[in-house]
Design an enzyme around this catalytic site. Structure first.
Site, PDB file in Angstrom:
ATOM      1  N   ARG A  42      -6.498  37.255  24.876  1.00 23.96           N
ATOM      2  CA  ARG A  42      -6.339  37.539  23.449  1.00 23.96           C
ATOM      3  C   ARG A  42      -6.195  39.031  23.200  1.00 23.96           C
ATOM      4  O   ARG A  42      -5.114  39.537  22.942  1.00 23.96           O
ATOM      5  CB  ARG A  42      -7.529  36.960  22.669  1.00 23.96           C
ATOM      6  CG  ARG A  42      -7.261  36.801  21.152  1.00 23.96           C
ATOM      7  CD  ARG A  42      -7.263  38.088  20.366  1.00 23.96           C
ATOM      8  NE  ARG A  42      -8.503  38.855  20.507  1.00 23.96           N
ATOM      9  CZ  ARG A  42      -8.669  40.069  19.987  1.00 23.96           C
ATOM     10  NH1 ARG A  42      -7.687  40.667  19.322  1.00 23.96           N
ATOM     11  NH2 ARG A  42      -9.805  40.713  20.168  1.00 23.96           N
ATOM     12  N   ASP A  43      -7.265  39.766  23.330  1.00 22.72           N
ATOM     13  CA  ASP A  43      -7.226  41.204  23.049  1.00 22.72           C
ATOM     14  C   ASP A  43      -6.255  41.913  23.981  1.00 22.72           C
ATOM     15  O   ASP A  43      -5.561  42.846  23.578  1.00 22.72           O
ATOM     16  CB  ASP A  43      -8.637  41.789  23.192  1.00 22.72           C
ATOM     17  CG  ASP A  43      -8.702  43.256  22.789  1.00 22.72           C
ATOM     18  OD1 ASP A  43      -8.079  43.610  21.776  1.00 22.72           O
ATOM     19  OD2 ASP A  43      -9.364  44.027  23.483  1.00 22.72           O
ATOM     20  N   HIS A 305     -17.786  47.168  24.783  1.00 26.38           N
ATOM     21  CA  HIS A 305     -16.364  46.904  24.928  1.00 26.38           C
ATOM     22  C   HIS A 305     -15.667  48.256  25.044  1.00 26.38           C
ATOM     23  O   HIS A 305     -15.467  48.940  24.042  1.00 26.38           O
ATOM     24  CB  HIS A 305     -15.888  46.133  23.686  1.00 26.38           C
ATOM     25  CG  HIS A 305     -14.451  45.772  23.655  1.00 26.38           C
ATOM     26  ND1 HIS A 305     -14.006  44.468  23.695  1.00 26.38           N
ATOM     27  CD2 HIS A 305     -13.331  46.541  23.556  1.00 26.38           C
ATOM     28  CE1 HIS A 305     -12.689  44.449  23.632  1.00 26.38           C
ATOM     29  NE2 HIS A 305     -12.255  45.690  23.533  1.00 26.38           N
ATOM     30  N   HIS A 307     -12.511  50.786  26.161  1.00 30.60           N
ATOM     31  CA  HIS A 307     -11.125  51.035  26.544  1.00 30.60           C
ATOM     32  C   HIS A 307     -11.103  52.280  27.435  1.00 30.60           C
ATOM     33  O   HIS A 307     -11.998  53.120  27.362  1.00 30.60           O
ATOM     34  CB  HIS A 307     -10.248  51.229  25.311  1.00 30.60           C
ATOM     35  CG  HIS A 307      -9.931  49.943  24.596  1.00 30.60           C
ATOM     36  ND1 HIS A 307      -8.653  49.506  24.370  1.00 30.60           N
ATOM     37  CD2 HIS A 307     -10.748  48.987  24.072  1.00 30.60           C
ATOM     38  CE1 HIS A 307      -8.679  48.341  23.734  1.00 30.60           C
ATOM     39  NE2 HIS A 307      -9.949  48.009  23.536  1.00 30.60           N
ATOM     40  N   CYS A 338      -4.493  48.787  21.022  1.00 32.05           N
ATOM     41  CA  CYS A 338      -4.840  48.416  19.641  1.00 32.05           C
ATOM     42  C   CYS A 338      -3.673  48.759  18.726  1.00 32.05           C
ATOM     43  O   CYS A 338      -3.242  49.917  18.688  1.00 32.05           O
ATOM     44  CB  CYS A 338      -6.101  49.147  19.179  1.00 32.05           C
ATOM     45  SG  CYS A 338      -6.547  48.785  17.457  1.00 32.05           S
ATOM     46  N   ASN A 347      -7.941  47.869  27.801  1.00 29.90           N
ATOM     47  CA  ASN A 347      -9.350  47.682  28.097  1.00 29.90           C
ATOM     48  C   ASN A 347      -9.628  48.101  29.535  1.00 29.90           C
ATOM     49  O   ASN A 347      -8.723  48.167  30.373  1.00 29.90           O
ATOM     50  CB  ASN A 347      -9.718  46.208  27.942  1.00 29.90           C
ATOM     51  CG  ASN A 347      -9.549  45.702  26.531  1.00 29.90           C
ATOM     52  OD1 ASN A 347     -10.435  45.835  25.699  1.00 29.90           O
ATOM     53  ND2 ASN A 347      -8.398  45.105  26.249  1.00 29.90           N
TER      54      ASN A 347
END
Length: 401
Positions: A42-43, A305, A307, A338, A347
């Site tokens: 997803r991300d 989380h 990056h 993003c 990420n």
């Protein structure tokens, strides 16, 4: 010996040695487990410039399920106006992925929690419409694997009586080859949870969701209540917690702590504190974690989380480990970015995170070789270079055997 949590030497350039010492000093009743939340499907894919076939996404989920991961963010029910890269087809794809997981659960060595990102109660309605279409597939597994609970102190060294000795997997070779010693029989057991997102700065909130932070909280309150009424756990992301593309790197950690407390009081089960821009540094990560602790936020309610825009993700991870955090997000192959944060790269790669954690003596349950193969495959499908150094090195070693 002082742990990283309280050591004034936290900023010493020899952070790796300090982290290893903090991670292996005092006795612990059980081996240290670190949970990895795989956000690649997803991300990781949301920032791709071209539409990705649903078949590719389903195959990515299938392959990741076989690596030992226990939590996979598989899709989103987000309207395309919130994320320009997601068109109506992409949102429909998430319904197809959910349908696939419910009808034909990917074989896995352990039960898996699948996460689905939602922007509002309408997104939750769309999720339930797809979810309820297959009621017979809903098993009784009530909750996903919880964030590992710790006493916030340093971890167990199970390999030596010497409290300052390195853990048994400290060498690069050992970490590269560490995997499950015995593969358990495949299982199809799975559960599902939903995720919501809001920002730590007003500028990012208004750009990302077209509303203020207060309005975001008000929007999510009924969503959380509705999900909990159905025994669906809720994960909440706090974006740009360590740096905002519009307001700069000095995001107020007290504001992040207030948001985390508000979300937990509303009923969220886990807070993922996100360095969306990759601006986070070791000092700011440590300050944020201290602030969260001072606000009464428990480590077991948190995930981090990171990056890797500035190459600081693994350094920040080791700082968080020393503080007692045991849940981290990552994306296979270093996928991600993003749409609302220009210049933000992917990420932290799952392969790099697994390698780092294994080298520090932690257990993840993830097979490094298997996840490295997945990273190589998905990057090939996307026509992009593999961003994981540990993944590339692992595969090179396998080819040279």
């Amino acid at each position: 010996m002082a742990s990283l949590k309280s050591s004034p030497r936290l900023l010493h350039p020899s952070y790796r040695r300090l982290c290893q010492r903090a991670f292996v000093t005092t006795a612990r009743r059980q081996a240290e487990l670190v949970r990895i939340v795989e956000v690649g499907p997803r991300d990781g894919l949301q920032n791709e410039k071209t539409s990705i076939p649903v078949e590719t996404k389903i195959e990515l989920v299938n392959r990741l399920a076989k690596t030992g991961l226990r939590t996979i963010e598989a899709g989103s029910f987000v309207h395309p106006k919130w994320v320009p890269q997601l068109d109506g087809l992409q949102m429909a794809n998430s319904s197809k992925i959910l349908e696939h997981v419910l009808q034909s659960p990917p074989p896995s060595p352990n039960p898996i929690t699948y996460q689905w990102l939602l922007p509002n109660s309408k997104g939750l309605d769309n999720f339930f419409a797809a979810f309820d279409a297959y009621p017979s597939t809903h098993n009784g597994y009530p909750t996903p694997p919880p964030s590992p609970t710790t006493d916030n102190g340093p971890a167990l060294n199970t390999s030596s009586q010497d409290p300052n000795a390195m853990p048994s997997s400290a060498s690069g070779v050992d970490a590269m080859s560490q995997s499950q010693s015995q593969s358990p029989p495949p299982t199809s057991s799975s559960t599902h949870e939903v995720s919501i997102f809001l920002a730590a700065t007003e500028s990012f909130s208004k750009t990302n969701t077209n509303c203020s932070i207060a309005e975001s909280l008000a929007r999510f309150s009924p969503l959380i209540s509705s999900a909990r009424a159905r025994d669906i756990r809720v994960r909440a992301y706090i974006s740009v917690a360590l740096g905002c593309p519009f307001e700069g790197p000095d995001v107020n950690p007290h504001r992040v702590a207030e948001l985390a407390a508000d979300l937990l009081e509303m009923g969220a089960d886990e807070i993922s504190v996100a360095d969306t821009t990759g601006m986070g540094t070791a000092p700011r990560t440590a300050e944020l974690l201290r602030t969260l602790t001072a606000a009464g936020i428990k480590n077991e309610d948190l995930a981090l989380h990171f990056h890797d825009t500035f190459g600081q993700a693994l350094l920040n991870t080791t700082v968080a480990l020393g503080h007692g955090i045991r849940t981290f997000d990552s994306a296979v192959g270093g996928l991600g970015g993003c749409p609302y944060s220009p210049g933000a790269t992917g990420n932290v790669a799952t392969e790099d995170l697994v390698y780092c954690l294994h080298s520090l003596g932690a257990q993840t349950g993830v097979d490094l070789e298997a996840v490295s193969r997945v990273g190589e495959w998905i990057m090939g499908e996307l026509g992009r270079p593999n961003e994981s150094r540990a993944g590339k090195a692992t595969l090179a070693g396998l080819r040279n055997r």
